[in-house]
Design an enzyme around this catalytic site. Structure first.
Site, PDB file in Angstrom:
ATOM      1  N   CYS A 159      34.516  42.433  38.102  1.00  0.00           N
ATOM      2  CA  CYS A 159      35.248  42.515  36.826  1.00  0.00           C
ATOM      3  C   CYS A 159      36.622  41.426  36.540  1.00  0.00           C
ATOM      4  CB  CYS A 159      35.467  43.911  36.070  1.00  0.00           C
ATOM      5  SG  CYS A 159      35.441  43.938  34.368  1.00  0.00           S
ATOM      6  N   HIS A 160      37.393  42.162  36.358  1.00  0.00           N
ATOM      7  CA  HIS A 160      38.577  41.425  36.279  1.00  0.00           C
ATOM      8  C   HIS A 160      39.462  41.312  37.509  1.00  0.00           C
ATOM      9  CE1 HIS A 160      37.953  42.065  32.028  1.00  0.00           C
ATOM     10  NE2 HIS A 160      38.889  40.994  31.808  1.00  0.00           N
ATOM     11  N   GLY A 161      38.893  42.109  38.676  1.00  0.00           N
ATOM     12  CA  GLY A 161      39.701  42.304  39.787  1.00  0.00           C
ATOM     13  C   GLY A 161      39.722  40.685  40.479  1.00  0.00           C
TER      14      GLY A 161
END
Length: 195
Positions: free
Chosen positions: A119-121
């Site tokens: 995801c936003h990792g």
């Protein structure tokens, strides 16, 4: 399978499923997972958020669970870990501003240790300079950051249930990809799962 010692970077408003489910899967197969957050110590918790799509132009954020921190961030020695997991949600947006988070992430990238980001990792991987030349996917809104960081972005089939491995890095766009993301990460870790 030799059990691995895995570090998971989280913060307040980490995506609930993207922290809880990988923690449970990796622990279930015998790995040790240390959860850490800057400014927190073992016994503390972070607030999580559940991201979902209900017809708006972007996701909504709902209150999730409290996720336990089991290791002191200030005592982390990245040399003692075999792999790194970076869940998504809002946490990576501000965690990437912490110089120690970047230093830790660089250690895993520079030493070719397994890294799973979802995801936003990948925002943290981009900030650490770990994406240059790598094939990655992420939540679509993070794509421009991945491209700016030199990643080969979007070169795999789109879909929220997809994941991609490039060398030591396994990325996925969102929690619907957990089965594929964790399957590929377990392979990179050398884990053997009997059906």
């Amino acid at each position: 399978m030799a059990a691995k010692k895995i570090l998971m970077l989280v913060g307040d408003f980490v995506e609930d499923y993207e922290a809880m489910v990988p923690f449970q899967i990796l622990t279930m197969v015998g790995h040790t997972v240390h959860t850490v957050c800057p400014g927190k110590k073992a016994g503390d918790t972070v607030k999580t958020a559940v991201h979902d799509f209900i017809g708006d132009q972007t996701y909504v954020e709902l209150q999730g669970h409290r996720f336990a921190i089991n290791t002191n961030f200030d005592e982390v020695d990245p040399n003692s870990y075999d792999a790194l997991v970076i869940p998504g949600g809002r946490a990576p947006e501000y965690l990437r501003l912490n110089p120690r988070v970047i230093e830790i992430t660089k250690h895993f990238a520079e030493n070719n240790k397994p890294i799973a980001a979802i995801c936003h990792g990948p925002q943290i991987l981009a900030a650490a300079g770990a994406l240059k030349g790598k094939h990655v996917i992420s939540y679509p809104a993070v794509g421009p950051e991945c491209v700016a960081a030199g990643a080969n972005y979007g070169t795999v089939s789109p879909g929220a249930d997809n994941a991609v491995t490039d060398g030591n890095i396994v990325t996925a766009p969102a929690w619907p990809a957990h089965p594929e993301w964790m399957r590929q990460f377990l392979k990179v870790l050398g884990s053997k799962i009997e059906a």
